[in-house]
Design a protein around this motif. Structure first.
Motif, PDB file in Angstrom:
ATOM      1  N   ALA A  90       1.013  -1.314  -0.041  1.00 38.26           N
ATOM      2  CA  ALA A  90      -0.219   0.136   0.065  1.00 38.26           C
ATOM      3  C   ALA A  90       0.877   1.287   0.026  1.00 38.26           C
ATOM      4  O   ALA A  90       0.437   2.401   0.236  1.00 38.26           O
ATOM      5  CB  ALA A  90      -0.832  -0.059   1.326  1.00 38.26           C
ATOM      6  N   GLY A  91       2.290   0.931  -0.111  1.00 36.36           N
ATOM      7  CA  GLY A  91       2.983   2.237  -0.124  1.00 36.36           C
ATOM      8  C   GLY A  91       3.950   2.067   1.078  1.00 36.36           C
ATOM      9  O   GLY A  91       4.056   1.333   1.919  1.00 36.36           O
ATOM     10  N   ASP A  92       4.853   3.213   1.160  1.00 39.09           N
ATOM     11  CA  ASP A  92       5.798   3.222   2.202  1.00 39.09           C
ATOM     12  C   ASP A  92       5.164   3.866   3.620  1.00 39.09           C
ATOM     13  O   ASP A  92       4.571   5.005   3.402  1.00 39.09           O
ATOM     14  CB  ASP A  92       7.042   4.248   1.784  1.00 39.09           C
ATOM     15  N   PHE A  93       5.089   3.290   4.495  1.00 43.82           N
ATOM     16  CA  PHE A  93       4.828   3.865   5.888  1.00 43.82           C
ATOM     17  C   PHE A  93       5.958   4.416   6.700  1.00 43.82           C
ATOM     18  O   PHE A  93       7.064   4.000   6.392  1.00 43.82           O
ATOM     19  CB  PHE A  93       3.804   2.759   6.509  1.00 43.82           C
ATOM     20  N   PHE A  94       5.693   4.997   7.985  1.00 43.90           N
ATOM     21  CA  PHE A  94       6.944   5.494   8.427  1.00 43.90           C
ATOM     22  C   PHE A  94       6.615   5.166  10.086  1.00 43.90           C
ATOM     23  O   PHE A  94       5.751   5.169  10.515  1.00 43.90           O
ATOM     24  CB  PHE A  94       6.801   7.089   8.507  1.00 43.90           C
ATOM     25  N   GLY A  95       7.978   4.891  10.704  1.00 41.77           N
ATOM     26  CA  GLY A  95       8.041   4.715  12.023  1.00 41.77           C
ATOM     27  C   GLY A  95       9.205   5.476  12.574  1.00 41.77           C
ATOM     28  O   GLY A  95       9.999   6.268  11.834  1.00 41.77           O
ATOM     29  N   TYR A  96       8.968   5.831  13.894  1.00 43.82           N
ATOM     30  CA  TYR A  96       9.873   6.773  14.470  1.00 43.82           C
ATOM     31  C   TYR A  96      10.506   6.153  15.825  1.00 43.82           C
ATOM     32  O   TYR A  96       9.708   5.736  16.617  1.00 43.82           O
ATOM     33  CB  TYR A  96       9.179   8.274  14.782  1.00 43.82           C
ATOM     34  N   ARG A  97      11.893   6.027  15.837  1.00 45.19           N
ATOM     35  CA  ARG A  97      12.497   5.252  16.844  1.00 45.19           C
ATOM     36  C   ARG A  97      13.463   6.212  17.462  1.00 45.19           C
ATOM     37  O   ARG A  97      14.226   6.907  16.988  1.00 45.19           O
ATOM     38  CB  ARG A  97      13.462   4.072  16.020  1.00 45.19           C
ATOM     39  N   PHE A  98      13.423   5.784  18.998  1.00 47.78           N
ATOM     40  CA  PHE A  98      14.267   6.618  19.797  1.00 47.78           C
ATOM     41  C   PHE A  98      15.431   5.977  20.514  1.00 47.78           C
ATOM     42  O   PHE A  98      14.909   4.665  21.267  1.00 47.78           O
ATOM     43  CB  PHE A  98      13.323   7.137  20.909  1.00 47.78           C
ATOM     44  N   PHE A  99      16.298   6.200  20.294  1.00 49.09           N
ATOM     45  CA  PHE A  99      17.625   5.424  21.081  1.00 49.09           C
ATOM     46  C   PHE A  99      18.074   6.344  22.077  1.00 49.09           C
ATOM     47  O   PHE A  99      18.386   7.769  21.827  1.00 49.09           O
ATOM     48  CB  PHE A  99      18.668   5.303  19.934  1.00 49.09           C
ATOM     49  N   PRO A 100      18.579   6.012  23.282  1.00 47.32           N
ATOM     50  CA  PRO A 100      18.844   6.660  24.369  1.00 47.32           C
ATOM     51  C   PRO A 100      20.439   7.380  24.100  1.00 47.32           C
ATOM     52  O   PRO A 100      20.720   8.142  24.897  1.00 47.32           O
ATOM     53  CB  PRO A 100      19.092   5.871  25.534  1.00 47.32           C
ATOM     54  N   HIS A 101      21.122   6.943  23.031  1.00 51.93           N
ATOM     55  CA  HIS A 101      22.513   7.769  22.831  1.00 51.93           C
ATOM     56  C   HIS A 101      22.116   8.837  22.014  1.00 51.93           C
ATOM     57  O   HIS A 101      23.051   9.497  21.666  1.00 51.93           O
ATOM     58  CB  HIS A 101      23.470   6.803  22.368  1.00 51.93           C
ATOM     59  N   MET A 102      20.945   8.991  21.475  1.00 59.81           N
ATOM     60  CA  MET A 102      20.689   9.876  20.337  1.00 59.81           C
ATOM     61  C   MET A 102      19.896  11.238  21.197  1.00 59.81           C
ATOM     62  O   MET A 102      19.428  12.028  20.801  1.00 59.81           O
ATOM     63  CB  MET A 102      19.970   9.424  19.115  1.00 59.81           C
ATOM     64  N   VAL A 103      18.797  10.696  21.969  1.00 58.52           N
ATOM     65  CA  VAL A 103      17.904  11.548  22.657  1.00 58.52           C
ATOM     66  C   VAL A 103      18.004  11.288  24.336  1.00 58.52           C
ATOM     67  O   VAL A 103      18.483  10.513  24.585  1.00 58.52           O
ATOM     68  CB  VAL A 103      16.188  11.291  22.030  1.00 58.52           C
ATOM     69  N   ALA A 104      17.584  12.494  24.737  1.00 61.26           N
ATOM     70  CA  ALA A 104      17.453  12.495  26.284  1.00 61.26           C
ATOM     71  C   ALA A 104      16.341  11.688  26.568  1.00 61.26           C
ATOM     72  O   ALA A 104      15.423  12.407  27.336  1.00 61.26           O
ATOM     73  CB  ALA A 104      17.334  14.009  26.939  1.00 61.26           C
ATOM     74  N   GLY A 105      16.076  10.513  26.521  1.00 61.57           N
ATOM     75  CA  GLY A 105      15.098   9.698  26.850  1.00 61.57           C
ATOM     76  C   GLY A 105      15.385   8.290  26.685  1.00 61.57           C
ATOM     77  O   GLY A 105      16.538   7.988  26.369  1.00 61.57           O
ATOM     78  N   GLU A 106      14.439   7.426  26.916  1.00 66.42           N
ATOM     79  CA  GLU A 106      14.559   5.857  26.689  1.00 66.42           C
ATOM     80  C   GLU A 106      14.179   5.566  25.428  1.00 66.42           C
ATOM     81  O   GLU A 106      13.742   6.093  24.545  1.00 66.42           O
ATOM     82  CB  GLU A 106      13.836   5.242  27.827  1.00 66.42           C
ATOM     83  N   GLY A 107      14.085   4.022  25.312  1.00 66.22           N
ATOM     84  CA  GLY A 107      13.806   3.633  23.955  1.00 66.22           C
ATOM     85  C   GLY A 107      12.411   3.438  23.446  1.00 66.22           C
ATOM     86  O   GLY A 107      11.705   3.454  24.385  1.00 66.22           O
ATOM     87  N   PHE A 108      12.122   3.716  22.298  1.00 64.49           N
ATOM     88  CA  PHE A 108      10.776   3.966  22.076  1.00 64.49           C
ATOM     89  C   PHE A 108      10.381   3.867  20.684  1.00 64.49           C
ATOM     90  O   PHE A 108      11.354   4.387  19.816  1.00 64.49           O
ATOM     91  CB  PHE A 108      10.169   5.400  22.543  1.00 64.49           C
ATOM     92  N   PHE A 109       9.294   3.351  20.132  1.00 65.82           N
ATOM     93  CA  PHE A 109       9.053   3.348  18.527  1.00 65.82           C
ATOM     94  C   PHE A 109       7.534   3.857  18.684  1.00 65.82           C
ATOM     95  O   PHE A 109       6.657   3.395  19.455  1.00 65.82           O
ATOM     96  CB  PHE A 109       9.248   2.119  18.208  1.00 65.82           C
ATOM     97  N   ILE A 110       7.125   4.446  17.324  1.00 60.86           N
ATOM     98  CA  ILE A 110       5.726   5.048  17.223  1.00 60.86           C
ATOM     99  C   ILE A 110       5.534   5.124  15.801  1.00 60.86           C
ATOM    100  O   ILE A 110       6.545   5.461  14.980  1.00 60.86           O
ATOM    101  CB  ILE A 110       5.566   6.436  17.924  1.00 60.86           C
ATOM    102  N   SER A 111       4.354   4.742  15.428  1.00 58.22           N
ATOM    103  CA  SER A 111       4.104   4.972  13.831  1.00 58.22           C
ATOM    104  C   SER A 111       2.732   5.330  13.755  1.00 58.22           C
ATOM    105  O   SER A 111       1.780   5.095  14.854  1.00 58.22           O
ATOM    106  CB  SER A 111       4.067   3.523  13.055  1.00 58.22           C
ATOM    107  N   VAL A 112       2.240   6.242  12.618  1.00 59.70           N
ATOM    108  CA  VAL A 112       1.141   6.751  12.736  1.00 59.70           C
ATOM    109  C   VAL A 112       0.484   6.236  11.107  1.00 59.70           C
ATOM    110  O   VAL A 112       0.994   6.421  10.433  1.00 59.70           O
ATOM    111  CB  VAL A 112       0.986   8.196  12.696  1.00 59.70           C
ATOM    112  N   MET A 113      -0.941   5.858  11.311  1.00 62.91           N
ATOM    113  CA  MET A 113      -1.641   5.385  10.011  1.00 62.91           C
ATOM    114  C   MET A 113      -3.016   6.042   9.975  1.00 62.91           C
ATOM    115  O   MET A 113      -3.648   6.603  11.030  1.00 62.91           O
ATOM    116  CB  MET A 113      -1.847   4.093   9.964  1.00 62.91           C
ATOM    117  N   LYS A 114      -3.313   6.517   8.622  1.00 65.28           N
ATOM    118  CA  LYS A 114      -4.767   7.060   8.646  1.00 65.28           C
ATOM    119  C   LYS A 114      -5.726   6.164   8.121  1.00 65.28           C
ATOM    120  O   LYS A 114      -5.296   5.537   6.958  1.00 65.28           O
ATOM    121  CB  LYS A 114      -4.568   8.455   7.958  1.00 65.28           C
ATOM    122  N   ARG A 115      -6.742   5.985   8.518  1.00 66.00           N
ATOM    123  CA  ARG A 115      -8.109   5.273   8.070  1.00 66.00           C
ATOM    124  C   ARG A 115      -8.580   5.866   6.533  1.00 66.00           C
ATOM    125  O   ARG A 115      -8.686   6.927   6.517  1.00 66.00           O
ATOM    126  CB  ARG A 115      -9.194   5.235   9.194  1.00 66.00           C
TER     127      ARG A 115
END
Length: 462
Positions: free
Chosen positions: A274-299
């Motif tokens: 259906a095309g390229d979707f997107f995810g956003y990943r957080f690494f603790p050596h790159m951000v002031a925070g812990e590990g995290f992943f999030i993605s958004v999709m529209k119905r």
């Protein structure tokens, strides 16, 4: 890749799927550092803030603290003036802003406990929308309820249901957040137990459970609504592969969230038919925070839209719709405008809910197991009115009640449910406040002060 890391070797090897090889040593070194503490302020309970803080760039209400105070001994924490929330997860604030989701919306937080993202969603909606905050595990649902009560906005329904129970609510929600139970790789720095519990089999188990949940709720967003998927883990099995599954099984469109390069968030492109979707990943050596992943999709615009209509009668085994104009005088004092609210009785207790969402609430109530809704106002006991702790912590105006602002020592005595002197307090019900923020009720009987702080909430730390 050979390292001296105490982490499981198979976990370190799996990092090669999500990090460049030259990044892995920096990532592993960051796990040996102290985690950063962050808080998010309640915009409906104004607070000057904390000293010596740094902003979280993607969330205006969030700040990084230079040191971790004792939140248990801070009355403002118990008053719901702020929430201690991991900085990476507050990225949800930026997602909402980027999407410009209408605030007169209906949101669902499916896996909501302990309540960090739910209180963020509730803050975004404010007095214009409603949130269903769901947690399937009873003990965790109780913690979720407590945090929703402390936040005090009154726009939330707390439910305790399995994902499969939501099937009748297809097409109801403008936004569905699935912060899925995961293998917890992103919590390795904060929680040593997460390391002990990790294994490739555990990752597989989590991925299967996540896919089952997503299969149950993929049709819940209405046409043009959003599904937000998040985990606190790094591997692609629990992240990108689940986005591919959703894209294959349901009609979703990709959503790309603008992210400044200086934030240090890694965008991944997820190829699907259906095309390229997107995810956003957080690494603790790159951000002031812990590990995290999030993605958004529209119905897709062709999907279902459910529009509940007001029913002449509300038939529920436990809740009873009541006419606000017939409420007792004590109850009427607590509500600024009876006409703008709907009211329900549960036994002897009374609840308030925004009137404009009454049809939606009653539709939800007839399909889900309710743990809490709106604002509990109080209850009648032998013809006497007992105001609720929930109302004390709510943002409803309290111009017509007696108040006394106490010192820090007095506030802590109150939160320990101790008796303490309260000189010159008026007789009857008195709202205890600290720096202007409500903590709960005492009743001055003249000869003594009764402390009505909830027994199960009392603090035990000296």
């Amino acid at each position: 890749m050979e390292t001296d890391s105490p982490l499981p070797k198979s976990f370190v090897q799996s990092l090669e799927d999500v990090l460049e090889p030259n990044e892995i040593p920096s990532f592993l070194a960051s796990l040996q550092e102290e985690p950063v503490t962050s808080v998010r302020l309640n915009p409906f309970k104004p607070l000057a803030g904390f000293e010596e803080t740094l902003p979280v760039p993607w969330c205006p209400e969030a700040s990084l603290l230079r040191s971790r105070p004792s939140f248990t001994l801070d009355p403002l924490f118990h008053a719901g003036a702020y929430y201690v929330q991991e900085a990476s997860s507050t990225f949800l604030s930026h997602v909402l802003s980027a999407l410009s989701v209408p605030k007169d919306a209906v949101f669902l937080d499916l896996c909501a406990a302990p309540g960090g993202k739910s209180t963020l969603l509730a803050s975004y909606l404010g007095k214009q929308g409603i949130l269903v905050a769901n947690e399937v595990i009873s003990s965790r649902a109780q913690v979720l309820k407590e945090n929703i009560v402390k936040w005090g906005i009154g726009n939330t329904v707390v439910t305790q249901n399995d994902a499969s129970h939501f099937e009748p609510l297809k097409g109801l929600f403008d936004l569905v957040l699935v912060d899925a139970p995961c293998s917890g790789e992103g919590m390795f720095r904060k929680d040593p137990n997460a390391i002990a519990e990790w294994s490739p089999d555990h990752v597989t188990h989590c991925a299967v459970r996540q896919r089952r949940i997503l299969d149950e709720v993929g049709a819940l967003p209405k046409a043009g609504g959003y599904l937000v998927y998040a985990t606190c883990t790094y591997n692609s099995r629990e992240n990108e592969e689940n986005i591919r599954f959703l894209a294959e099984e349901f009609s979703f469109e990709p959503v790309q969230i603008p992210v400044p390069a200086e934030w240090g968030i890694v965008e991944s492109h997820i190829k699907t038919d259906a095309g390229d979707f997107f995810g956003y990943r957080f690494f603790p050596h790159m951000v002031a925070g812990e590990g995290f992943f999030i993605s958004v999709m529209k119905r897709a615009s062709t999907a279902t839209i459910a529009t509940p209509k007001m029913q002449k009668e509300f038939r529920h085994p436990h809740l009873k719709r009541i006419n606000g104009k017939l409420l007792a005088d004590e109850l009427a004092k607590q509500v600024p405008s009876v006409e703008e609210s709907s009211f329900y009785a549960l036994g002897g207790a009374y609840f308030l809910f925004p009137k404009e969402f009454q049809p939606t609430f009653e539709f939800i109530a007839n399909h889900l197991n309710l743990r809490y809704m709106g604002i509990a106002l109080g209850e009648m006991n032998h013809n006497s009115w007992i105001p609720s702790h929930e109302w004390a912590l709510s943002i409803l105006p309290k111009h017509r009640v007696s108040k006394v602002d106490v010192s820090l020592d007095q506030a802590l005595s109150f939160l320990r449910k101790e008796t303490f002197p309260l000189e010159q307090a008026p007789s009857g019900w008195v709202l205890v406040t600290y720096l202007g923020h409500a903590l709960g009720w005492v009743k001055n009987l003249g000869s003594r002060i009764n402390n009505y702080y909830p027994k199960e909430w009392r603090i035990r730390m000296d």
